[in-house]
Design an enzyme around this catalytic site. Structure first.
Site, mmCIF file in Angstrom:
data_model
loop_
_atom_site.group_PDB
_atom_site.id
_atom_site.type_symbol
_atom_site.label_atom_id
_atom_site.label_comp_id
_atom_site.label_asym_id
_atom_site.label_seq_id
_atom_site.Cartn_x
_atom_site.Cartn_y
_atom_site.Cartn_z
ATOM 1 N N GLU A 313 9.525 -3.770 -4.141
ATOM 2 C CA GLU A 313 8.809 -4.430 -3.035
ATOM 3 C C GLU A 313 7.996 -5.617 -3.542
ATOM 4 O OE1 GLU A 313 5.383 -3.250 0.288
ATOM 5 O OE2 GLU A 313 5.739 -1.973 -1.459
ATOM 6 N N LYS A 377 10.274 -5.210 7.343
ATOM 7 C CA LYS A 377 9.613 -3.923 7.472
ATOM 8 C C LYS A 377 9.151 -3.690 8.905
ATOM 9 C CE LYS A 377 6.043 -1.089 5.212
ATOM 10 N NZ LYS A 377 4.941 -1.072 4.218
ATOM 11 N N CYS A 434 8.225 0.783 1.028
ATOM 12 C CA CYS A 434 6.992 1.505 0.752
ATOM 13 C C CYS A 434 6.915 2.798 1.566
ATOM 14 C CB CYS A 434 5.787 0.589 0.991
ATOM 15 S SG CYS A 434 4.221 1.230 0.359
#
Length: 566
Positions: A313, A377, A434
């Site tokens: 990430e 995301k 994440c």
């Protein structure tokens, strides 16, 4: 004066002076701050059942006193009336228990506030104590609901399983959800026990965890051996059955591999305080490229046989899409046929009158630059990646900002559900960034079955603490629920490849710098029951616990048959 009705019958009989029954009676009769402190300590003990400790008996030590404390909730006096007062007392016990459980399990969040201590250290109490205190309200509701269907004897174990499991589900869904360290994870770390998640998911495991770990509370009850020992023996048999079923499900041989796919995961272990400093841009890029091309064995010479290179990430402290020089540097380092899949921040050109929008994304880069699609995301971290809209202006006026130094915070992706990502050379990819990997049932599209779960993350915020281990354990359980392998690349944390049974085929531990070369396991031929039915089985289990609790309460409330001995 003891409550002798159905909801408080556990206290009706005098307690023996010695032994477990005496201890249970003493705990039940605590009150005030002593009661709340004991509930907090019991909850905190339960955190030892979570990674990296995995001490399942600690959850017994946590839940058994919780049962006895709820037995004593009926002794509280209240102007609200006996029933309402008992529920309020139970709610206070539950809040203190949850506060202790989450404080002991999430203390490592404080490390993130020290990365830029000059800006965020003063806010540490909000994360370390404020978040657990707020989330503890869910457990308060769960304990209160359990106490409303409480009765003496084994039935109250089902009541607690109903209330506490419902509370965990609500915690995982309301207000954007935060299902971190659901109680079911106590069973979700063992390879054999975790196989049940392929049917009932982590919330179903939560029901089983509460039933089995709270059952020993009945050892202190009055009555015959069946009443006292039965629940504990049933819990033991249940665990043995789960383990045996899981052992039969996991094959002895490795899962077949996807032909022609060679993965290389890079874990650079860049310190968090250096990671987002633009002055380190060139050094960070060269570090990733140097690791990517390193030789790990005589037959593993750099990237020459790697098909897919995976970086974690937000790998760059700059916008790679706006840096042609860096993009050419990456493309020039990639051999023909090798594709880089990387986490990166990106920006959209704004419409007239709008601010620049930033996204936390997964991008693909080949020799000729960007290729294929991207993933933005969907489930952002409140306060970490954005400030909640309704209170954004107020919080900014108070000087608060999100951790990630992006003007205005990140913008969530626009897809209605997690779309499959088409990566050349790979089966359909279910991407997550994440903490998106901690949400059961939400890591993959239900319209198209993926061939792998790809999770890129940066756990460097939390250092060498339980946090990165807990994060990986939850992502690993998603592979079992979905029946799909997991490929996970972390800046630091745990980078790993996990097969669809939850077996780790390769791993880089927390704090390690290096690369991991692995082939890609295939997914299971058949979709798991959890994928097909979601939380249906959990709902049935939850209602079953409620039915058992109500039936036990009804039996206690019913008058004995005419002619029965009194």
């Amino acid at each position: 004066m003891h409550d002798t009705g159905p909801s408080g019958a556990a206290l009706a009989a005098p307690a023996p002076s010695l032994g477990l029954a005496s201890l249970a009676h003493r705990i039940a009769l605590t009150s005030g701050w002593t009661r709340l402190a004991l509930a907090w300590l019991a909850g905190a003990c339960g955190a030892l059942a979570q990674p990296p400790f995995g001490l399942v008996p600690a959850l017994c030590v946590s839940l058994v006193p919780a049962v006895w404390l709820l037995d004593g909730a009926a002794t509280a006096s209240s102007r609200l009336g006996r029933r309402a007062g008992t529920a309020v007392a139970a709610g206070a016990i539950g809040w203190a228990w949850g506060f202790g459980y989450l404080t002991a399990g999430l203390w490592w969040l404080g490390a993130a506030f020290l990365v830029e201590a000059d800006q965020f250290a003063y806010l540490m109490p909000l994360g370390v104590l404020g978040l657990p205190a707020g989330l503890g309200l869910f457990y308060g509701v769960g304990f209160a609901a359990a106490r409303l269907v409480w009765s003496a004897g084994p039935g109250r174990i089902a009541a607690l399983a109903f209330g506490l499991s419902a509370a965990e589900w609500l915690r995982g869904h309301l207000f954007t959800g935060f299902p971190w360290n659901a109680l079911g994870m106590a069973l979700g770390q063992n390879l054999w026990l975790m196989q049940a998640a392929s049917v009932i998911g982590v919330y179903g495991l939560t029901v089983l965890a509460v039933l089995t770990c709270a059952a020993p509370a009945t050892l202190a009850d009055a009555g015959g051996p069946a009443r006292r020992l039965g629940p504990s023996l049933a819990a033991l048999l249940l665990l043995i059955g789960l383990g045996a079923g899981g052992a039969l499900r996991v094959p002895a041989d490795p899962v077949p591999e996807v032909p022609g796919v060679r993965l290389r995961l890079v874990q650079a272990n860049i310190p968090q305080d250096a990671r987002f400093n633009p002055r380190n841009r060139d050094g960070i890029l060269e570090r990733y490229l140097g690791l990517s091309d390193s030789a790990t064995a005589p037959d593993r010479r750099g990237l020459h046989d790697v098909t897919h290179l995976i970086w974690p990430e937000s790998s760059f402290p700059f916008l790679i899409q706006r840096d042609p020089q860096a993009l050419r540097r990456i493309g020039g380092a990639l051999p023909p046929g090798t594709l880089l899949v990387t986490g990166a921040a990106r920006a959209d050109e704004p419409l007239p009158g709008e601010r620049l929008r930033f996204y936390n994304s997964i991008l693909m880069i080949g020799q000729d630059g960007f290729t294929g699609g991207r993933y933005d995301k969907l489930h952002l971290v409140p306060f970490g990646e954005y400030l909640p809209g309704p209170v954004d202006s107020l919080l900014r006026a108070l000087g608060l900002k999100q951790f990630v130094a992006v003007p205005g915070g990140f913008t969530a992706g626009e897809a209605s559900e997690r779309p499959p990502l088409a990566v050349p050379g790979l089966p359909p990819v279910a991407p997550s960034i994440c903490y998106e990997a901690i949400f059961p049932g939400a890591v993959a599209s239900r319209r198209e079955r993926p061939g792998l779960l790809l999770n890129v993350t940066n756990d460097g915020w939390f250092g060498d603490t339980p946090g990165p281990r807990q994060h990986f354990a939850q992502a690993r359980l998603r592979a079992v629920e979905e029946g799909v392998p997991l490929v996970r690349a972390a800046n630091t944390g745990i980078s790993a490849v996990v097969d669809p049974y939850g077996r780790v085929t390769g791993m880089l531990p927390v704090g390690a710098e290096g690369v991991l070369d692995r082939n890609l396991p295939t997914n299971l031929r058949e979709t798991t029951p959890y994928v097909r039915f979601g939380d249906v089985f959990f709902t049935i289990m939850l209602l079953g616990c409620l039915a058992l609790a109500l039936a036990a309460r009804h039996r206690r409330a019913s008058p004995p048959p005419r002619g029965a001995s009194m």
